[in-house]
Write an enzyme that holds these catalytic residues in place. Structure first.
Site, PDB file in Angstrom:
ATOM      1  N   GLU A  42     -36.660  -6.817  55.327  1.00 58.94           N
ATOM      2  CA  GLU A  42     -36.051  -5.822  54.429  1.00 58.94           C
ATOM      3  C   GLU A  42     -36.440  -4.455  54.969  1.00 58.94           C
ATOM      4  O   GLU A  42     -37.628  -4.144  55.101  1.00 58.94           O
ATOM      5  CB  GLU A  42     -36.549  -5.995  52.989  1.00 58.94           C
ATOM      6  N   ARG A 102     -47.634  -7.678  41.004  1.00 60.52           N
ATOM      7  CA  ARG A 102     -48.725  -6.937  41.647  1.00 60.52           C
ATOM      8  C   ARG A 102     -50.080  -7.534  41.302  1.00 60.52           C
ATOM      9  O   ARG A 102     -50.270  -8.094  40.231  1.00 60.52           O
ATOM     10  CB  ARG A 102     -48.689  -5.472  41.184  1.00 60.52           C
ATOM     11  N   ARG A 158     -49.583  -4.551  36.774  1.00 60.61           N
ATOM     12  CA  ARG A 158     -49.267  -3.339  36.000  1.00 60.61           C
ATOM     13  C   ARG A 158     -47.905  -3.430  35.310  1.00 60.61           C
ATOM     14  O   ARG A 158     -47.669  -2.715  34.345  1.00 60.61           O
ATOM     15  CB  ARG A 158     -49.339  -2.088  36.872  1.00 60.61           C
ATOM     16  N   HIS A 159     -47.004  -4.256  35.819  1.00 59.05           N
ATOM     17  CA  HIS A 159     -45.710  -4.405  35.132  1.00 59.05           C
ATOM     18  C   HIS A 159     -45.353  -5.876  34.914  1.00 59.05           C
ATOM     19  O   HIS A 159     -45.545  -6.399  33.825  1.00 59.05           O
ATOM     20  CB  HIS A 159     -44.582  -3.595  35.788  1.00 59.05           C
ATOM     21  N   ASP A 184     -38.752  -4.485  37.634  1.00 53.11           N
ATOM     22  CA  ASP A 184     -40.151  -4.113  37.349  1.00 53.11           C
ATOM     23  C   ASP A 184     -40.256  -2.990  36.325  1.00 53.11           C
ATOM     24  O   ASP A 184     -41.170  -2.957  35.502  1.00 53.11           O
ATOM     25  CB  ASP A 184     -40.844  -3.613  38.626  1.00 53.11           C
ATOM     26  N   HIS A 185     -39.305  -2.044  36.395  1.00 49.63           N
ATOM     27  CA  HIS A 185     -39.435  -0.867  35.533  1.00 49.63           C
ATOM     28  C   HIS A 185     -39.185  -1.177  34.069  1.00 49.63           C
ATOM     29  O   HIS A 185     -39.622  -0.427  33.194  1.00 49.63           O
ATOM     30  CB  HIS A 185     -38.539   0.267  36.032  1.00 49.63           C
ATOM     31  N   HIS A 237     -35.335   0.611  48.618  1.00 49.32           N
ATOM     32  CA  HIS A 237     -36.368   1.571  48.200  1.00 49.32           C
ATOM     33  C   HIS A 237     -35.795   2.979  48.144  1.00 49.32           C
ATOM     34  O   HIS A 237     -35.306   3.502  49.148  1.00 49.32           O
ATOM     35  CB  HIS A 237     -37.612   1.561  49.097  1.00 49.32           C
ATOM     36  N   GLY A 238     -35.857   3.535  46.962  1.00 45.82           N
ATOM     37  CA  GLY A 238     -35.433   4.923  46.769  1.00 45.82           C
ATOM     38  C   GLY A 238     -33.923   5.117  46.759  1.00 45.82           C
ATOM     39  O   GLY A 238     -33.452   6.257  46.747  1.00 45.82           O
ATOM     40  N   HIS A 289     -41.741  -7.670  41.496  1.00 47.22           N
ATOM     41  CA  HIS A 289     -42.962  -7.530  42.298  1.00 47.22           C
ATOM     42  C   HIS A 289     -44.141  -7.891  41.396  1.00 47.22           C
ATOM     43  O   HIS A 289     -44.432  -7.167  40.446  1.00 47.22           O
ATOM     44  CB  HIS A 289     -43.061  -6.072  42.782  1.00 47.22           C
ATOM     45  N   GLU A 311     -41.362 -10.311  45.247  1.00 44.58           N
ATOM     46  CA  GLU A 311     -42.097  -9.407  46.139  1.00 44.58           C
ATOM     47  C   GLU A 311     -43.575  -9.588  45.855  1.00 44.58           C
ATOM     48  O   GLU A 311     -43.978  -9.606  44.679  1.00 44.58           O
ATOM     49  CB  GLU A 311     -41.740  -7.949  45.842  1.00 44.58           C
ATOM     50  N   THR A 329     -45.826   3.437  43.823  1.00 47.68           N
ATOM     51  CA  THR A 329     -44.861   2.418  44.230  1.00 47.68           C
ATOM     52  C   THR A 329     -45.161   2.051  45.681  1.00 47.68           C
ATOM     53  O   THR A 329     -46.029   2.675  46.307  1.00 47.68           O
ATOM     54  CB  THR A 329     -43.405   2.932  44.062  1.00 47.68           C
ATOM     55  N   THR A 330     -44.450   1.044  46.207  1.00 46.68           N
ATOM     56  CA  THR A 330     -44.746   0.593  47.575  1.00 46.68           C
ATOM     57  C   THR A 330     -44.522   1.728  48.574  1.00 46.68           C
ATOM     58  O   THR A 330     -43.417   2.235  48.705  1.00 46.68           O
ATOM     59  CB  THR A 330     -43.839  -0.599  47.947  1.00 46.68           C
ATOM     60  N   GLY A 352     -33.998  -0.691  42.105  1.00 45.14           N
ATOM     61  CA  GLY A 352     -34.630  -0.800  40.798  1.00 45.14           C
ATOM     62  C   GLY A 352     -34.603   0.464  39.975  1.00 45.14           C
ATOM     63  O   GLY A 352     -33.845   0.608  39.009  1.00 45.14           O
ATOM     64  N   HIS A 353     -35.406   1.438  40.399  1.00 42.71           N
ATOM     65  CA  HIS A 353     -35.681   2.590  39.561  1.00 42.71           C
ATOM     66  C   HIS A 353     -34.430   3.306  39.063  1.00 42.71           C
ATOM     67  O   HIS A 353     -34.294   3.629  37.880  1.00 42.71           O
ATOM     68  CB  HIS A 353     -36.595   3.558  40.336  1.00 42.71           C
ATOM     69  N   ARG A 413     -46.995   0.087  26.323  1.00 41.61           N
ATOM     70  CA  ARG A 413     -47.350  -0.110  24.921  1.00 41.61           C
ATOM     71  C   ARG A 413     -48.038  -1.441  24.656  1.00 41.61           C
ATOM     72  O   ARG A 413     -48.362  -1.751  23.521  1.00 41.61           O
ATOM     73  CB  ARG A 413     -46.060  -0.103  24.074  1.00 41.61           C
ATOM     74  N   ASN A 468     -33.987  -4.899  40.886  1.00 41.65           N
ATOM     75  CA  ASN A 468     -35.432  -4.958  40.671  1.00 41.65           C
ATOM     76  C   ASN A 468     -35.728  -4.533  39.227  1.00 41.65           C
ATOM     77  O   ASN A 468     -35.407  -3.409  38.823  1.00 41.65           O
ATOM     78  CB  ASN A 468     -36.126  -4.023  41.677  1.00 41.65           C
TER      79      ASN A 468
HETATM   80  N1  PXP Z   1     -37.570  -3.187  47.872  1.00 42.76           N
HETATM   81  C1  PXP Z   1     -38.929  -3.288  47.842  1.00 42.76           C
HETATM   82  C2  PXP Z   1     -39.595  -4.166  48.854  1.00 42.76           C
HETATM   83  C3  PXP Z   1     -39.681  -2.601  46.871  1.00 42.76           C
HETATM   84  O1  PXP Z   1     -41.028  -2.710  46.871  1.00 42.76           O
HETATM   85  C4  PXP Z   1     -39.004  -1.834  45.910  1.00 42.76           C
HETATM   86  C5  PXP Z   1     -39.794  -1.128  44.840  1.00 42.76           C
HETATM   87  O2  PXP Z   1     -40.443  -2.042  44.027  1.00 42.76           O
HETATM   88  C6  PXP Z   1     -37.602  -1.770  45.957  1.00 42.76           C
HETATM   89  C7  PXP Z   1     -36.910  -2.437  46.971  1.00 42.76           C
HETATM   90  C8  PXP Z   1     -36.797  -0.995  44.965  1.00 42.76           C
HETATM   91  O3  PXP Z   1     -37.109   0.349  45.040  1.00 42.76           O
HETATM   92  P1  PXP Z   1     -36.521   1.361  43.953  1.00 42.76           P
HETATM   93  O4  PXP Z   1     -37.178   1.013  42.653  1.00 42.76           O
HETATM   94  O5  PXP Z   1     -36.908   2.696  44.482  1.00 42.76           O
HETATM   95  O6  PXP Z   1     -35.045   1.137  43.903  1.00 42.76           O
END
Ligand code: PXP
Length: 246
Positions: A151, A45, A49-50, A9-10, A190-191, A43, A70, A100-101, A212-213, A18, A7
C-alpha cells in the site's frame, strides 16, 4: 478504477473519547457498505485508542465486504490476526505517541524479520500488504520478502503544496508502474480527501484506496442537520411517559 476501502477507526475515536457505546463502528460499517464501500479497514493499535478487540471480532462476523486489518508487526498482533482471519493484513509502522501513521514501513531495515512475519501469515492463507512510502528501494525490498501486496503512502502527495503536488503525484505513478511490473498488487492511501483523490484514483494499476478521516468528517457535515432536527423534535414534542427502559 480502484476499489474503496473505508477506514472506520475515526468512528471508534469518537466513542472512545467518552468510553460510551456510541457511535458503534460495527453497526455503522453496514452503512459504509450500503454507500458502496468495497471493504472495511480498521487499525487495531497496541494502545487500543480507537478500535477494540471486540470490534474486530464482530466486524469479522458481520461485514459482507472484505476486512482489511492494519496492524504493527508484533507477536500480539500476529496471534490476533491468525485467530481472526481477516481478508487481508496490512502491516504498518506504529509509534505510541503519533497522532496517525507517520511514514511507511522501513522494509529494508527489517527485511528478515518481516519476511518471517509475512510467511507466518501467508501460511495461514492471510494475504499481507506492506504500507510503504512510494520508494523504489522499499518496493524492491517488499518484493524480495515475497509479499504480494503493497500500500503506497499518499501522505506526502496529500500534504504537498501547489508547486510540489505534481511531482509527488508522479512519484506515486512511477512507484505503481514499477511495483506492478514486478508483479506486486498495489493499494494506496493516507490523507486522501474529496479535493485530492481524483488524480490518485486515475492512476492505472492501483487496486484499492483506503480512506478514513475525510469520509468520517464528511459524514458529520452531511448528517449534523438531520441529527439536530431529530433532537429538536423530541424536545418540542416530548412524551412524558416514555421511559428509557420501557
Ligand atoms: N492506509 C493506512 C495504512 C493508514 O494507516 C491509514 C490511516 O489509518 C489510512 C490508509 C487512511 O488514512 P486517512 O484516515 O488519512 O484517510
Amino acid at each position: 478504477m480502484p476499489n474503496l476501502g473505508v477506514n472506520i477507526d475515526h468512528i471508534a475515536n469518537v466513542r472512545q473519547a467518552r468510553r460510551a457505546n456510541e457511535p458503534n463502528p460495527v453497526s455503522l460499517a453496514f452503512l459504509a457498505e450500503l454507500g458502496g464501500a468495497d471493504g472495511i479497514t480498521v487499525h487495531l493499535r497496541e494502545d487500543r485508542r480507537h478500535i477494540q478487540d471486540k470490534d474486530l471480532e464482530l466486524l469479522r462476523k458481520t461485514i459482507s465486504t472484505r476486512l482489511n486489518l492494519e496492524m504493527a508487526a508484533t507477536q500480539e498482533m500476529l496471534d490476533i490476526a491468525i485467530r481472526t482471519k481477516p481478508y487481508m493484513v496490512t502491516l504498518v509502522p506504529e509509534k505510541r505517541e503519533e497522532v496517525t501513521t507517520e511514514g511507511g514501513l522501513n522494509v529494508i531495515s527489517q527485511k528478515e524479520y518481516l519476511k518471517e512475519f509475512t510467511r507466518e501469515l501467508q501460511s495461514k492463507d492471510i494475504p499481507v500488504s506492506l504500507f510503504i512510502d512510494p520508494s523504489l528501494t522499499q518496493i524492491d525490498a517488499s518484493n524480495e520478502i515475497n509479499c504480494k501486496w503493497i500500500e503506497l503512502h499518499t501522505g506526502k502527495y496529500a500534504s504537498a503544496t501547489n508547486t510540489t503536488q505534481l511531482s509527488e503525484l508522479s512519484i506515486i505513478k512511477e512507484a505503481t508502474i514499477y511495483a506492478t511490473s514486478l508483479g506486486l498488487r498495489v493499494n494506496a492511501g493516507h490523507g486522501l480527501t474529496y479535493q485530492n483523490v481524483e488524480p490518485i484514483a486515475s492512476i492505472k494499476g492501483i487496486e484499492e484506496l483506503n480512506i478514513g478521516h475525510t469520509i468520517i468528517s464528511r459524514s458529520i457535515a452531511t448528517g449534523l442537520k438531520e441529527a439536530v432536527r431529530e433532537m429538536k423534535l423530541l424536545i418540542l414534542n416530548p412524551r412524558e411517559d416514555r421511559l428509557i427502559n420501557s
